[in-house]
Design a protein around this motif. Structure first.
Motif, PDB file in Angstrom:
ATOM      1  N   ASP A  10       0.720  -1.282  -0.062  1.00  0.00           N
ATOM      2  CA  ASP A  10      -0.157   0.187   0.249  1.00  0.00           C
ATOM      3  C   ASP A  10       1.187   1.412   0.082  1.00  0.00           C
ATOM      4  O   ASP A  10       0.405   2.309  -0.967  1.00  0.00           O
ATOM      5  N   ALA A  11       1.778   1.424   0.740  1.00  0.00           N
ATOM      6  CA  ALA A  11       2.989   2.205   0.952  1.00  0.00           C
ATOM      7  C   ALA A  11       3.636   2.420  -0.525  1.00  0.00           C
ATOM      8  O   ALA A  11       3.611   3.661  -0.712  1.00  0.00           O
ATOM      9  N   ARG A  12       4.133   1.898  -0.389  1.00  0.00           N
ATOM     10  CA  ARG A  12       4.626   1.670  -2.436  1.00  0.00           C
ATOM     11  C   ARG A  12       3.788   2.147  -3.817  1.00  0.00           C
ATOM     12  O   ARG A  12       4.398   3.265  -4.434  1.00  0.00           O
ATOM     13  N   LEU A  13       2.768   1.654  -3.494  1.00  0.00           N
ATOM     14  CA  LEU A  13       1.717   1.716  -4.739  1.00  0.00           C
ATOM     15  C   LEU A  13       1.352   3.062  -4.435  1.00  0.00           C
ATOM     16  O   LEU A  13       0.770   4.226  -5.711  1.00  0.00           O
ATOM     17  N   PHE A  14       0.839   3.069  -3.252  1.00  0.00           N
ATOM     18  CA  PHE A  14       0.060   4.853  -3.487  1.00  0.00           C
ATOM     19  C   PHE A  14       0.683   6.156  -2.807  1.00  0.00           C
ATOM     20  O   PHE A  14       1.022   6.924  -1.552  1.00  0.00           O
ATOM     21  N   ALA A  15       2.292   5.713  -2.910  1.00  0.00           N
ATOM     22  CA  ALA A  15       2.977   6.735  -2.106  1.00  0.00           C
ATOM     23  C   ALA A  15       2.664   8.057  -3.241  1.00  0.00           C
ATOM     24  O   ALA A  15       2.908   9.061  -2.415  1.00  0.00           O
ATOM     25  N   GLU A  16       1.794   8.499  -3.921  1.00  0.00           N
ATOM     26  CA  GLU A  16       1.232   9.053  -5.239  1.00  0.00           C
ATOM     27  C   GLU A  16      -0.428   8.587  -5.284  1.00  0.00           C
ATOM     28  O   GLU A  16      -0.423   7.282  -5.505  1.00  0.00           O
ATOM     29  N   PRO A  17      -0.871   9.633  -5.878  1.00  0.00           N
ATOM     30  CA  PRO A  17      -2.871   8.947  -5.496  1.00  0.00           C
ATOM     31  C   PRO A  17      -2.269   8.001  -7.280  1.00  0.00           C
ATOM     32  O   PRO A  17      -1.777   7.864  -8.146  1.00  0.00           O
ATOM     33  N   PHE A  18      -3.575   6.803  -7.210  1.00  0.00           N
ATOM     34  CA  PHE A  18      -3.301   6.032  -8.629  1.00  0.00           C
ATOM     35  C   PHE A  18      -3.902   6.848  -9.410  1.00  0.00           C
ATOM     36  O   PHE A  18      -5.867   6.569  -8.472  1.00  0.00           O
ATOM     37  N   THR A  19      -4.103   6.901 -10.512  1.00  0.00           N
ATOM     38  CA  THR A  19      -5.084   7.939 -11.434  1.00  0.00           C
ATOM     39  C   THR A  19      -5.571   7.008 -12.845  1.00  0.00           C
ATOM     40  O   THR A  19      -4.822   5.783 -12.750  1.00  0.00           O
ATOM     41  N   ALA A  20      -6.038   7.306 -13.527  1.00  0.00           N
ATOM     42  CA  ALA A  20      -6.546   6.348 -14.698  1.00  0.00           C
ATOM     43  C   ALA A  20      -5.349   6.617 -15.828  1.00  0.00           C
ATOM     44  O   ALA A  20      -5.164   5.644 -16.603  1.00  0.00           O
ATOM     45  N   GLN A  21      -4.435   7.708 -15.613  1.00  0.00           N
ATOM     46  CA  GLN A  21      -3.142   8.242 -16.338  1.00  0.00           C
ATOM     47  C   GLN A  21      -2.273   6.505 -16.356  1.00  0.00           C
ATOM     48  O   GLN A  21      -1.729   5.642 -16.762  1.00  0.00           O
ATOM     49  N   ARG A  22      -2.493   6.683 -14.888  1.00  0.00           N
ATOM     50  CA  ARG A  22      -1.374   5.724 -13.996  1.00  0.00           C
ATOM     51  C   ARG A  22      -1.558   4.415 -14.551  1.00  0.00           C
ATOM     52  O   ARG A  22      -0.906   3.820 -14.371  1.00  0.00           O
ATOM     53  N   ALA A  23      -3.337   3.977 -14.279  1.00  0.00           N
ATOM     54  CA  ALA A  23      -3.778   2.726 -14.887  1.00  0.00           C
ATOM     55  C   ALA A  23      -3.622   2.230 -16.208  1.00  0.00           C
ATOM     56  O   ALA A  23      -3.290   1.433 -16.554  1.00  0.00           O
ATOM     57  N   SER A  24      -4.118   3.100 -17.728  1.00  0.00           N
ATOM     58  CA  SER A  24      -3.400   3.241 -18.587  1.00  0.00           C
ATOM     59  C   SER A  24      -2.002   2.957 -18.915  1.00  0.00           C
ATOM     60  O   SER A  24      -1.835   2.324 -19.828  1.00  0.00           O
ATOM     61  N   ALA A  25      -0.416   3.186 -17.877  1.00  0.00           N
ATOM     62  CA  ALA A  25       0.040   3.569 -19.172  1.00  0.00           C
ATOM     63  C   ALA A  25       0.823   1.044 -17.551  1.00  0.00           C
ATOM     64  O   ALA A  25       2.169   1.537 -18.087  1.00  0.00           O
ATOM     65  N   LEU A  26       0.332   0.869 -17.022  1.00  0.00           N
ATOM     66  CA  LEU A  26       0.663  -0.556 -16.599  1.00  0.00           C
ATOM     67  C   LEU A  26       0.774  -1.244 -17.711  1.00  0.00           C
ATOM     68  O   LEU A  26       1.943  -2.275 -17.013  1.00  0.00           O
ATOM     69  N   ASP A  27       0.510  -1.610 -18.865  1.00  0.00           N
ATOM     70  CA  ASP A  27       1.052  -2.286 -20.304  1.00  0.00           C
ATOM     71  C   ASP A  27       2.334  -2.266 -19.846  1.00  0.00           C
ATOM     72  O   ASP A  27       3.464  -3.211 -20.380  1.00  0.00           O
ATOM     73  N   ASP A  28       2.995  -0.860 -20.078  1.00  0.00           N
ATOM     74  CA  ASP A  28       4.164  -0.381 -20.001  1.00  0.00           C
ATOM     75  C   ASP A  28       5.288  -0.606 -18.526  1.00  0.00           C
ATOM     76  O   ASP A  28       6.180   0.153 -19.089  1.00  0.00           O
ATOM     77  N   ASP A  29       4.738  -0.540 -18.015  1.00  0.00           N
ATOM     78  CA  ASP A  29       5.653  -0.258 -16.556  1.00  0.00           C
ATOM     79  C   ASP A  29       5.107  -1.875 -15.342  1.00  0.00           C
ATOM     80  O   ASP A  29       3.994  -1.552 -14.937  1.00  0.00           O
ATOM     81  N   PRO A  30       5.855  -2.597 -16.333  1.00  0.00           N
ATOM     82  CA  PRO A  30       5.587  -4.010 -15.176  1.00  0.00           C
ATOM     83  C   PRO A  30       5.860  -3.775 -13.786  1.00  0.00           C
ATOM     84  O   PRO A  30       4.676  -4.613 -12.753  1.00  0.00           O
ATOM     85  N   THR A  31       6.462  -3.282 -12.831  1.00  0.00           N
ATOM     86  CA  THR A  31       6.760  -2.725 -11.883  1.00  0.00           C
ATOM     87  C   THR A  31       4.863  -2.134 -10.986  1.00  0.00           C
ATOM     88  O   THR A  31       5.267  -2.894 -10.370  1.00  0.00           O
ATOM     89  N   GLN A  32       5.366  -1.395 -11.680  1.00  0.00           N
ATOM     90  CA  GLN A  32       3.843  -0.615 -10.946  1.00  0.00           C
ATOM     91  C   GLN A  32       2.353  -2.144 -11.338  1.00  0.00           C
ATOM     92  O   GLN A  32       1.799  -1.729 -10.673  1.00  0.00           O
ATOM     93  N   ALA A  33       2.419  -3.109 -13.034  1.00  0.00           N
ATOM     94  CA  ALA A  33       1.288  -3.649 -12.929  1.00  0.00           C
ATOM     95  C   ALA A  33       1.524  -4.829 -11.857  1.00  0.00           C
ATOM     96  O   ALA A  33       1.170  -5.111 -11.049  1.00  0.00           O
TER      97      ALA A  33
END
Length: 160
Positions: free
Chosen positions: A30-53
């Protein structure tokens, strides 16, 4: 201190260790994922960001696992230990609320519905994922508080 049957005492000790570990893991993710708000833009980028995914997958999995362990396993075992007969999930949740182990059975059920949304709907709509994850993030303290209250009940009765 009342004496529990050995199998129930062992189960409660096991579940307490599991819950403690699951709380720690969920808090860290939770602390790592929400160090900043999780936005639709971040969700859209998950395919290109395996760490966030991977963090999203870990959060959803750990959120669901802790809720399952608390609501389906520890709660029913704890009810048995205090001499109650566990019933339907909603009845168990209502009883846990009356005993002060959950802040709200309704909030718990809403978290359960959210869990299902995070697991099943996010792939199609990044906005739904972002909203579900942000809402899940706000519910983490409720899960951790419920865990602490149930573990506190075990400690208070000298069952741990």
């Amino acid at each position: 201190m009342s004496r529990l049957p050995d199998d129930l005492a062992a189960r409660l000790r096991f579940l307490a260790r599991v819950v403690d570990r699951e709380c720690k893991h969920l808090s860290q993710t939770d602390a790592r994922l929400f160090a900043e708000p999780f936005t639709a833009q971040r969700a859209s980028a998950l395919d290109d960001d395996p760490t966030q995914a991977e963090r999203v997958e870990a959060f959803v999995s750990r959120f669901a696992r802790l809720q399952d362990t608390l609501g389906d396993k520890l709660l029913t075992s704890l009810l048995r230990a205090i001499g109650e007969t566990p019933g339907a999930a909603i009845d168990n949740l209502d009883r846990a609320e009356r005993l002060g182990w959950l802040p709200s059975a309704d909030e718990w059920l809403a978290a359960r519905q959210l869990r299902n949304r995070m697991v099943h709907e996010y792939v199609e709509d990044p906005a739904v994922l972002a909203d579900a994850l942000q809402t899940g993030h706000t519910l983490v303290p409720m899960l951790l508080q419920a865990a602490e209250r149930m573990l506190g009940e075990l400690r208070g009765r000298s069952w741990l």
